[in-house]
Motif scaffolding. Structure first.
Motif, PDB file in Angstrom:
ATOM      1  N   LEU A 165       0.844  -1.192   0.000  1.00  0.00           N
ATOM      2  CA  LEU A 165       0.000   0.000   0.000  1.00  0.00           C
ATOM      3  C   LEU A 165       0.876   1.238   0.000  1.00  0.00           C
ATOM      4  CD1 LEU A 165      -2.954   1.044   0.278  1.00  0.00           C
ATOM      5  CD2 LEU A 165      -2.580   1.054   2.746  1.00  0.00           C
ATOM      6  N   THR A 166       0.502   2.216  -0.792  1.00  0.00           N
ATOM      7  CA  THR A 166       1.202   3.500  -0.840  1.00  0.00           C
ATOM      8  C   THR A 166       0.358   4.537  -0.117  1.00  0.00           C
ATOM      9  OG1 THR A 166       2.261   2.922  -2.923  1.00  0.00           O
ATOM     10  CG2 THR A 166       2.152   5.261  -2.388  1.00  0.00           C
ATOM     11  N   SER A 167       1.023   5.384   0.629  1.00  0.00           N
ATOM     12  CA  SER A 167       0.338   6.414   1.406  1.00  0.00           C
ATOM     13  C   SER A 167      -0.357   7.419   0.486  1.00  0.00           C
ATOM     14  CB  SER A 167       1.329   7.137   2.313  1.00  0.00           C
ATOM     15  OG  SER A 167       2.329   7.778   1.535  1.00  0.00           O
ATOM     16  N   ARG A 168      -1.306   8.146   1.061  1.00  0.00           N
ATOM     17  CA  ARG A 168      -2.049   9.149   0.286  1.00  0.00           C
ATOM     18  C   ARG A 168      -1.124  10.240  -0.247  1.00  0.00           C
ATOM     19  NH1 ARG A 168      -7.797   9.897   3.405  1.00  0.00           N
ATOM     20  NH2 ARG A 168      -8.002   7.718   3.935  1.00  0.00           N
ATOM     21  N   VAL A 212       5.301   7.097   1.108  1.00  0.00           N
ATOM     22  CA  VAL A 212       5.607   5.825   1.769  1.00  0.00           C
ATOM     23  C   VAL A 212       4.896   4.681   1.052  1.00  0.00           C
ATOM     24  CG1 VAL A 212       5.293   4.540   3.919  1.00  0.00           C
ATOM     25  CG2 VAL A 212       5.782   6.994   4.002  1.00  0.00           C
ATOM     26  N   THR A 213       5.599   3.587   0.872  1.00  0.00           N
ATOM     27  CA  THR A 213       4.988   2.344   0.390  1.00  0.00           C
ATOM     28  C   THR A 213       5.431   1.241   1.335  1.00  0.00           C
ATOM     29  OG1 THR A 213       5.007   3.081  -1.908  1.00  0.00           O
ATOM     30  CG2 THR A 213       4.774   0.716  -1.522  1.00  0.00           C
ATOM     31  N   VAL A 214       4.459   0.513   1.877  1.00  0.00           N
ATOM     32  CA  VAL A 214       4.765  -0.594   2.779  1.00  0.00           C
ATOM     33  C   VAL A 214       4.212  -1.887   2.211  1.00  0.00           C
ATOM     34  CG1 VAL A 214       4.753   0.873   4.841  1.00  0.00           C
ATOM     35  CG2 VAL A 214       2.682  -0.337   4.201  1.00  0.00           C
ATOM     36  N   THR A 215       4.867  -2.979   2.569  1.00  0.00           N
ATOM     37  CA  THR A 215       4.376  -4.320   2.250  1.00  0.00           C
ATOM     38  C   THR A 215       4.389  -5.103   3.541  1.00  0.00           C
ATOM     39  OG1 THR A 215       5.276  -4.224   0.009  1.00  0.00           O
ATOM     40  CG2 THR A 215       4.739  -6.411   0.876  1.00  0.00           C
ATOM     41  N   MET A 266       3.110   5.171   9.738  1.00  0.00           N
ATOM     42  CA  MET A 266       2.232   4.430  10.654  1.00  0.00           C
ATOM     43  C   MET A 266       0.818   4.286  10.095  1.00  0.00           C
ATOM     44  SD  MET A 266       4.176   3.303  12.892  1.00  0.00           S
ATOM     45  CE  MET A 266       2.901   2.540  13.898  1.00  0.00           C
ATOM     46  N   GLU A 267       0.296   5.337   9.491  1.00  0.00           N
ATOM     47  CA  GLU A 267      -1.050   5.244   8.902  1.00  0.00           C
ATOM     48  C   GLU A 267      -1.073   4.220   7.771  1.00  0.00           C
ATOM     49  OE1 GLU A 267      -4.509   7.961   6.809  1.00  0.00           O
ATOM     50  OE2 GLU A 267      -2.447   8.695   6.763  1.00  0.00           O
ATOM     51  N   THR A 268      -0.064   4.268   6.921  1.00  0.00           N
ATOM     52  CA  THR A 268      -0.009   3.347   5.791  1.00  0.00           C
ATOM     53  C   THR A 268       0.171   1.916   6.274  1.00  0.00           C
ATOM     54  OG1 THR A 268       0.935   5.140   4.472  1.00  0.00           O
ATOM     55  CG2 THR A 268       1.114   2.906   3.572  1.00  0.00           C
ATOM     56  N   TYR A 269       1.038   1.723   7.265  1.00  0.00           N
ATOM     57  CA  TYR A 269       1.261   0.388   7.840  1.00  0.00           C
ATOM     58  C   TYR A 269      -0.032  -0.153   8.456  1.00  0.00           C
ATOM     59  CZ  TYR A 269       2.802  -3.153  11.140  1.00  0.00           C
ATOM     60  OH  TYR A 269       2.926  -4.312  11.865  1.00  0.00           O
ATOM     61  N   ARG A 270      -0.718   0.686   9.231  1.00  0.00           N
ATOM     62  CA  ARG A 270      -1.965   0.258   9.883  1.00  0.00           C
ATOM     63  C   ARG A 270      -3.020  -0.136   8.850  1.00  0.00           C
ATOM     64  NH1 ARG A 270      -5.949   3.291  10.416  1.00  0.00           N
ATOM     65  NH2 ARG A 270      -4.796   5.229  10.375  1.00  0.00           N
ATOM     66  N   LYS A 271      -3.147   0.644   7.786  1.00  0.00           N
ATOM     67  CA  LYS A 271      -4.129   0.329   6.744  1.00  0.00           C
ATOM     68  C   LYS A 271      -3.754  -0.950   6.003  1.00  0.00           C
ATOM     69  CE  LYS A 271      -6.104   4.826   5.847  1.00  0.00           C
ATOM     70  NZ  LYS A 271      -6.453   5.805   4.801  1.00  0.00           N
ATOM     71  N   ALA A 272      -2.470  -1.122   5.725  1.00  0.00           N
ATOM     72  CA  ALA A 272      -2.034  -2.340   5.037  1.00  0.00           C
ATOM     73  C   ALA A 272      -2.328  -3.565   5.903  1.00  0.00           C
ATOM     74  CB  ALA A 272      -0.544  -2.259   4.703  1.00  0.00           C
ATOM     75  N   CYS A 273      -2.083  -3.451   7.198  1.00  0.00           N
ATOM     76  CA  CYS A 273      -2.394  -4.571   8.106  1.00  0.00           C
ATOM     77  C   CYS A 273      -3.885  -4.869   8.104  1.00  0.00           C
ATOM     78  CB  CYS A 273      -1.925  -4.253   9.525  1.00  0.00           C
ATOM     79  SG  CYS A 273      -0.145  -4.285   9.736  1.00  0.00           S
ATOM     80  N   GLY A 274      -4.707  -3.836   8.126  1.00  0.00           N
ATOM     81  CA  GLY A 274      -6.157  -4.029   8.089  1.00  0.00           C
ATOM     82  C   GLY A 274      -6.621  -4.706   6.817  1.00  0.00           C
ATOM     83  N   ARG A 275      -6.042  -4.319   5.697  1.00  0.00           N
ATOM     84  CA  ARG A 275      -6.403  -4.951   4.426  1.00  0.00           C
ATOM     85  C   ARG A 275      -5.960  -6.407   4.383  1.00  0.00           C
ATOM     86  NH1 ARG A 275      -5.602  -0.324  -0.213  1.00  0.00           N
ATOM     87  NH2 ARG A 275      -6.905   1.213   0.831  1.00  0.00           N
ATOM     88  N   GLY A 276      -4.766  -6.667   4.892  1.00  0.00           N
ATOM     89  CA  GLY A 276      -4.288  -8.047   4.945  1.00  0.00           C
ATOM     90  C   GLY A 276      -5.176  -8.903   5.834  1.00  0.00           C
ATOM     91  N   ALA A 277      -5.603  -8.332   6.950  1.00  0.00           N
ATOM     92  CA  ALA A 277      -6.491  -9.053   7.859  1.00  0.00           C
ATOM     93  C   ALA A 277      -7.843  -9.326   7.201  1.00  0.00           C
ATOM     94  CB  ALA A 277      -6.686  -8.259   9.152  1.00  0.00           C
ATOM     95  N   ALA A 278      -8.363  -8.344   6.489  1.00  0.00           N
ATOM     96  CA  ALA A 278      -9.645  -8.532   5.794  1.00  0.00           C
ATOM     97  C   ALA A 278      -9.529  -9.631   4.743  1.00  0.00           C
ATOM     98  CB  ALA A 278     -10.091  -7.223   5.142  1.00  0.00           C
ATOM     99  N   ARG A 279      -8.403  -9.673   4.055  1.00  0.00           N
ATOM    100  CA  ARG A 279      -8.199 -10.728   3.054  1.00  0.00           C
ATOM    101  C   ARG A 279      -8.086 -12.093   3.718  1.00  0.00           C
ATOM    102  NH1 ARG A 279      -9.459 -13.444  -0.998  1.00  0.00           N
ATOM    103  NH2 ARG A 279      -7.784 -14.375  -2.192  1.00  0.00           N
TER     104      ARG A 279
END
Length: 133
Positions: free
Chosen positions: A44-47, A51-54, A83-96
């Protein structure tokens, strides 16, 4: 065959075939889920595009990339973006993960309730940013 008898007694051979088919179907779903979970990484890339996190399904940070936009940010701004990007990526991974596992154990089961309780909640504001897997 007496229709009042339980299926296992009325036609034990059919009952056994049905059980074997059920087990084979369950194994196939479990194998598919295992493969999908192994491939379940979220990037995910930040708004602000700084930042791009995996992350993997457990929320382990696999990669962090900073763009040239990060050079123009204060430490506090960059930290917030990471932190925002990391948190959102974790949420998306959890949803998947929930989506994958619901195919195995059913969406409306005690196992899914347990899994949902153990995963981070999805962000309400994240729904507008959500992209297809």
């Amino acid at each position: 065959m007496d229709p009042n008898l339980p299926p296992a007694i009325a036609d034990p051979e059919k009952w056994l075939r049905d059980q074997q088919q059920w087990a084979a179907d369950m194994k196939e779903r479990a194998d598919r889920a295992q493969q999908e979970l192994a491939a379940n990484t979220t990037t995910l890339t930040s708004r602000d595009n700084a930042v791009t996190v995996t992350v993997n399904p457990s929320g382990v940070l696999l990669d962090l990339r900073l763009s040239s936009h990060a050079d123009r940010m204060s430490g506090a701004q960059l930290t917030a973006s990471i932190m925002e990007t990391y948190r959102k990526a974790c949420g998306r991974g959890a949803a998947r993960t929930v989506e994958i596992m619901s195919q195995v154990v059913g969406d409306d089961s005690e196992a899914m309730d347990f899994l949902r309780a153990a995963l981070p909640p999805a962000d309400e504001d994240d729904e507008q940013d959500r992209r297809p897997w």
